[in-house]
Structure formats: structure tokens, C-alpha cells
Design an enzyme around this catalytic site. Structure first.
Site, PDB file in Angstrom:
ATOM      1  CB  SER A   1      12.310  -7.156  84.463  1.00 22.14           C
ATOM      2  OG  SER A   1      11.592  -8.197  83.907  1.00 22.14           O
TER       3      SER A   1
ATOM      4  CG  HIS B   1      14.124 -10.814  88.111  1.00 25.09           C
ATOM      5  ND1 HIS B   1      15.192 -10.139  87.594  1.00 25.09           N
ATOM      6  CD2 HIS B   1      13.294 -11.059  87.058  1.00 25.09           C
ATOM      7  CE1 HIS B   1      15.024  -9.970  86.292  1.00 25.09           C
ATOM      8  NE2 HIS B   1      13.880 -10.526  85.952  1.00 25.09           N
TER       9      HIS B   1
ATOM     10  CD  GLU C   1      18.733  -9.698  89.378  1.00 23.68           C
ATOM     11  OE1 GLU C   1      19.794  -9.180  89.040  1.00 23.68           O
ATOM     12  OE2 GLU C   1      17.621  -9.312  88.939  1.00 23.68           O
TER      13      GLU C   1
ATOM     14  CG  ASN D   1      16.758  -7.265  83.427  1.00 25.06           C
ATOM     15  OD1 ASN D   1      17.369  -8.072  82.731  1.00 25.06           O
ATOM     16  ND2 ASN D   1      15.520  -7.491  83.843  1.00 25.06           N
TER      17      ASN D   1
HETATM   18  N1  3HC Z   1      14.402 -26.274  80.353  1.00 31.37           N
HETATM   19  C1  3HC Z   1      15.352 -26.997  80.986  1.00 31.37           C
HETATM   20  N2  3HC Z   1      16.644 -27.056  80.596  1.00 31.37           N
HETATM   21  C2  3HC Z   1      16.985 -26.371  79.485  1.00 31.37           C
HETATM   22  C3  3HC Z   1      16.040 -25.593  78.768  1.00 31.37           C
HETATM   23  C4  3HC Z   1      14.707 -25.557  79.246  1.00 31.37           C
HETATM   24  N3  3HC Z   1      13.749 -24.814  78.666  1.00 31.37           N
HETATM   25  N4  3HC Z   1      16.677 -25.013  77.732  1.00 31.37           N
HETATM   26  C5  3HC Z   1      17.942 -25.422  77.794  1.00 31.37           C
HETATM   27  N5  3HC Z   1      18.141 -26.221  78.861  1.00 31.37           N
HETATM   28  C6  3HC Z   1      19.384 -26.837  79.304  1.00 31.37           C
HETATM   29  C7  3HC Z   1      19.697 -28.073  78.482  1.00 31.37           C
HETATM   30  O1  3HC Z   1      19.158 -29.252  79.077  1.00 31.37           O
HETATM   31  C8  3HC Z   1      21.215 -28.095  78.483  1.00 31.37           C
HETATM   32  O2  3HC Z   1      21.673 -28.662  79.696  1.00 31.37           O
HETATM   33  P1  3HC Z   1      23.111 -29.419  79.767  1.00 31.37           P
HETATM   34  O3  3HC Z   1      24.126 -28.443  79.299  1.00 31.37           O
HETATM   35  O4  3HC Z   1      23.239 -29.787  81.220  1.00 31.37           O
HETATM   36  O5  3HC Z   1      22.966 -30.576  78.831  1.00 31.37           O
HETATM   37  C9  3HC Z   1      21.599 -26.630  78.521  1.00 31.37           C
HETATM   38  O6  3HC Z   1      20.454 -25.910  79.044  1.00 31.37           O
HETATM   39  C10 3HC Z   1      21.958 -26.125  77.156  1.00 31.37           C
HETATM   40  O7  3HC Z   1      20.825 -26.334  76.294  1.00 31.37           O
HETATM   41  P2  3HC Z   1      20.896 -26.648  74.733  1.00 31.37           P
HETATM   42  O8  3HC Z   1      22.145 -27.428  74.439  1.00 31.37           O
HETATM   43  O9  3HC Z   1      19.598 -27.203  74.273  1.00 31.37           O
HETATM   44  O10 3HC Z   1      20.913 -25.240  74.048  1.00 31.37           O
HETATM   45  P3  3HC Z   1      21.951 -24.095  74.191  1.00 31.37           P
HETATM   46  O11 3HC Z   1      23.315 -24.595  74.508  1.00 31.37           O
HETATM   47  O12 3HC Z   1      21.719 -23.281  72.977  1.00 31.37           O
HETATM   48  O13 3HC Z   1      21.423 -23.292  75.482  1.00 31.37           O
HETATM   49  C11 3HC Z   1      20.199 -21.605  76.571  1.00 31.37           C
HETATM   50  C12 3HC Z   1      20.164 -22.699  75.523  1.00 31.37           C
HETATM   51  C13 3HC Z   1      20.289 -22.230  77.962  1.00 31.37           C
HETATM   52  C14 3HC Z   1      18.915 -20.803  76.437  1.00 31.37           C
HETATM   53  C15 3HC Z   1      21.479 -20.723  76.303  1.00 31.37           C
HETATM   54  O14 3HC Z   1      21.478 -20.291  74.972  1.00 31.37           O
HETATM   55  C16 3HC Z   1      21.577 -19.530  77.204  1.00 31.37           C
HETATM   56  O15 3HC Z   1      21.996 -19.625  78.350  1.00 31.37           O
HETATM   57  N6  3HC Z   1      21.200 -18.334  76.675  1.00 31.37           N
HETATM   58  C17 3HC Z   1      21.214 -17.095  77.426  1.00 31.37           C
HETATM   59  C18 3HC Z   1      19.902 -16.905  78.094  1.00 31.37           C
HETATM   60  C19 3HC Z   1      19.882 -15.658  78.921  1.00 31.37           C
HETATM   61  O16 3HC Z   1      20.790 -14.833  78.906  1.00 31.37           O
HETATM   62  N7  3HC Z   1      18.805 -15.491  79.679  1.00 31.37           N
HETATM   63  C20 3HC Z   1      18.604 -14.339  80.481  1.00 31.37           C
HETATM   64  C21 3HC Z   1      17.693 -13.412  79.768  1.00 31.37           C
HETATM   65  S1  3HC Z   1      17.368 -11.937  80.700  1.00 31.37           S
HETATM   66  C22 3HC Z   1      16.078 -12.336  81.674  1.00 31.37           C
HETATM   67  O17 3HC Z   1      15.538 -13.423  81.666  1.00 31.37           O
HETATM   68  C23 3HC Z   1      15.616 -11.261  82.597  1.00 31.37           C
HETATM   69  C24 3HC Z   1      14.203 -10.858  82.306  1.00 31.37           C
HETATM   70  O18 3HC Z   1      13.812  -9.955  83.304  1.00 31.37           O
HETATM   71  C25 3HC Z   1      14.060 -10.238  80.962  1.00 31.37           C
END
Ligand code: 3HC
Length: 284
Positions: A119, A140, A152, A190
């Protein structure tokens, strides 16, 4: 070179998410975990995640079975020798990553691209542990990897254009939308996200509002899918702390200095979803 066979080192949440993405898009995946039990647990978790997509009608049962059949797990790093690309997703510790790159360089064929899912850590430090620094880059993915479209692609100073093009083609073949970024701590996402998350903890610590209201405000006021505390719990508080420390180390900007509450919660092993308790409780 077209990347067909992918090696992944590390079977944590990111390693298994990347394995799922790559296998779903037709790549052969060899996942190396240090222990057979973690490797088996990762495979079971991946099957469960794919089954959820079948339930949602996003995938057929046949596609699910095909994806699972493309993944093998191993405890032997030597099994990654024939891979076109190896992505490491082990602990965010530069010493451990440098050691791994050195080992991978000795094991893998000379054309294998070695990539890191770090990250924040400097990719060039890993590249210089190998005899092929021009074949090393950052790749990433975001959490949860199957759902987040972004990758990324991090270009260290001496990566070759061929390496960058091959890795970009791989990310696109996985259905992702890549962006290219220079080798600076935090890259794009990040570097912008973590001052925000850190300042959310500061706001909570200073008693301005409750965590529930801060989360509700950022969802309702900015259209974010999750509030900062739900997101910190998803990413993991230990990972978040190490990202902030690496950002602070690189830029010495006080926005990156981890807020004491975050550090105390990590010491107390309140790490978020992975320990079932962080800012929120996930026991039920
Ligand atoms: N696998 C596959 N698809 C998934 C999934 C998984 N584990 N989780 C969710 N999805 C898909 C669902 O199928 C759904 O698809 P659709 O809209 O086409 O039907 C969509 O994502 C939305 O899922 P849900 O309705 O079950 O749930 P939410 O609407 O609450 O979404 C989430 C869940 C996608 C996690 C959403 O809350 C989100 O985008 N959160 C933000 C996550 C984020 O910001 N991540 C970045 C973190 S920083 C990082 O990773 C960097 C690292 O270096 C720290």
C-alpha cells in the site's frame, strides 16, 4: 508476453481476493501460503465468496467450479518458478518483502515479472533486491478485491515499458481499470484516503461526534459507500496504522501522524472485522 499463470504469495484477505479475481478471469493461479491450514482456509473462503456471486446471479455454478479448478495452493515457494507474474501480498514489512523478492528472484524464470501489492512501501527497495529490477513493479488492488474496479500500477524509476504494458494488460484482463502512478508512499488513493481516516479518528477522540454520526455524515453528505470507521474496520486497524506510519516516515507531514486512539486500539488487538471487534462489534 501475455500473463497466463499467476503466482500469489500470502493468503490474507488481499491475496485470496486477488486469487479470486484472477481465477474468475481465466488465469491459472498458484497461491503460496506458509501453512497448509491457512492455504486450505483461503480456498474454502474463496469458494464461499464465489458461491455468494452465484446466489446473486452474477456467476453460474459452472463458472464457479471452473474458477475454483484454476487455483492450486502450495506451501513451497519453488512451485512458483514457472509463473509469468508473481504478486506478493505478505505483511507490510519492508524487511520481510525484500527478503521475499530476493528469494523469488532466485526461484523464478528470468522473464517472470515480480510485483508487490504494498500500500505504501517503496517498490524500488524490493526491485533492488533482485537481478531484474526492470521487471519489478507495484500492483495495488483494493479491498474487497473482487468488488473494487481500481488497480494502481506503480512504476519504480527503472521499470521497463514492457513490464508496465504487460502488467496493465493483465489488470485489464482481470476486468479492472488500472491507473499508473509513481513510486511514492501511498500512491494516489492511500495518500488521499488516510489523512481523512486519521482525521476521523481525531474527531472521534476529541469528542466532536459519535462514530455512528460521523459515519452517517460521510455517507449521507458525501455519498461515500461506507463511513470512515466502517472502512477502517474493513481495512484493518493494524494495516491502517502501518500505512500511516509509512506515509509519515516518507513525508513527515503531521496529517499522517497516527492519532493515539488508533495506536491504542491496535495494541488492544481491536483490529476490526478480522478480530471481530474494532470501532464496531462483529460478533453476531
Ligand atoms: N466479492 C464480489 N463482489 C462483491 C463483494 C465481494 N467480496 N462485496 C460486494 N460485492 C459487490 C456486490 O455483488 C454488489 O454488486 P452489484 O452492485 O453489481 O449488485 C456490490 O459489490 C455491492 O455489494 P453489497 O450490496 O453486498 O454491499 P454494499 O452495497 O454495502 O457494498 C462494498 C459493499 C462494495 C464493500 C461497499 O461498501 C464499498 O465500496 N465500500 C468501500 C470500500 C473501499 O473504500 N475500499 C477501499 C479500501 S482502501 C484499500 O483497499 C487500500 C489498501 O491499501 C488499504
Amino acid at each position: 508476453m501475455t500473463i497466463k499463470r499467476l503466482g500469489i504469495v500470502g493468503s490474507g484477505i488481499m491475496g485470496s481476493g486477488i486469487a479470486e479475481v484472477a481465477a474468475r478471469s481465466g488465469h491459472e493461479v498458484i497461491l503460496r501460503s506458509r501453512q497448509q491450514e491457512t492455504a486450505d482456509a483461503m480456498l474454502a473462503g474463496m469458494e464461499k465468496s464465489l458461491a455468494k456471486q452465484v446466489e446473486r446471479g452474477k456467476l453460474t455454478a459452472e463458472e464457479q467450479a471452473d474458477a475454483v479448478s484454476r487455483v492450486t495452493v502450495t506451501t513451497d515457494l519453488g512451485d512458483l518458478a514457472e509463473c509469468d507474474l508473481v504478486i506478493e501480498s505478505i505483511v507490510e514489512d519492508l524487511h520481510a518483502k525484500r527478503h521475499l523478492f530476493n528469494e523469488l528472484d532466485r526461484i523464478c524464470g528470468e522473464d517472470t515479472i515480480l510485483a508487490t501489492n504494498t500500500s505504501t512501501l517503496p517498490v524500488i527497495e524490493m526491485a533492488m533486491e533482485t537481478g531484474r529490477p526492470e521487471r519489478v513493479c507495484g500492483l495495488h488492488f483494493f479491498n474487497p478485491a473482487p468488488a473494487m474496479p481500481l488497480v494502481e500500477i506503480v512504476r519504480p524509476l527503472i521499470a521497463s515499458d514492457d513490464t508496465m504494458a504487460e502488467v496493465r494488460a493483465f489488470a485489464e484482463a482481470c476486468g479492472k481499470s488500472p491507473v499508473e502512478v509513481k513510486d511514492r508512499a501511498g500512491f494516489i488513493v492511500n495518500a488521499l484516503l488516510f489523512p481523512y481516516l486519521n482525521n476521523a479518528v481525531r474527531l472521534l477522540e476529541s469528542g466532536v461526534a459519535s462514530k455512528e454520526d460521523i459515519d452517517a455524515a460521510m455517507k449521507g453528505g458525501c455519498g461515500f459507500p461506507m463511513g470512515p470507521f466502517a472502512l477502517l474496520d474493513l481495512v484493518g486497524l493494524d494495516t491502517s496504522l502501518s500505512i500511516l506510519e509509512a506515509l509519515y516516515e516518507e513525508f513527515k507531514d503531521s496529517n499522517y501522524a497516527p492519532v493515539p486512539l488508533l495506536r491504542r486500539m491496535v495494541t488492544a488487538e481491536l483490529l476490526g472485522r478480522k478480530t471481530k471487534r474494532g470501532f464496531y462489534d462483529y460478533h453476531k
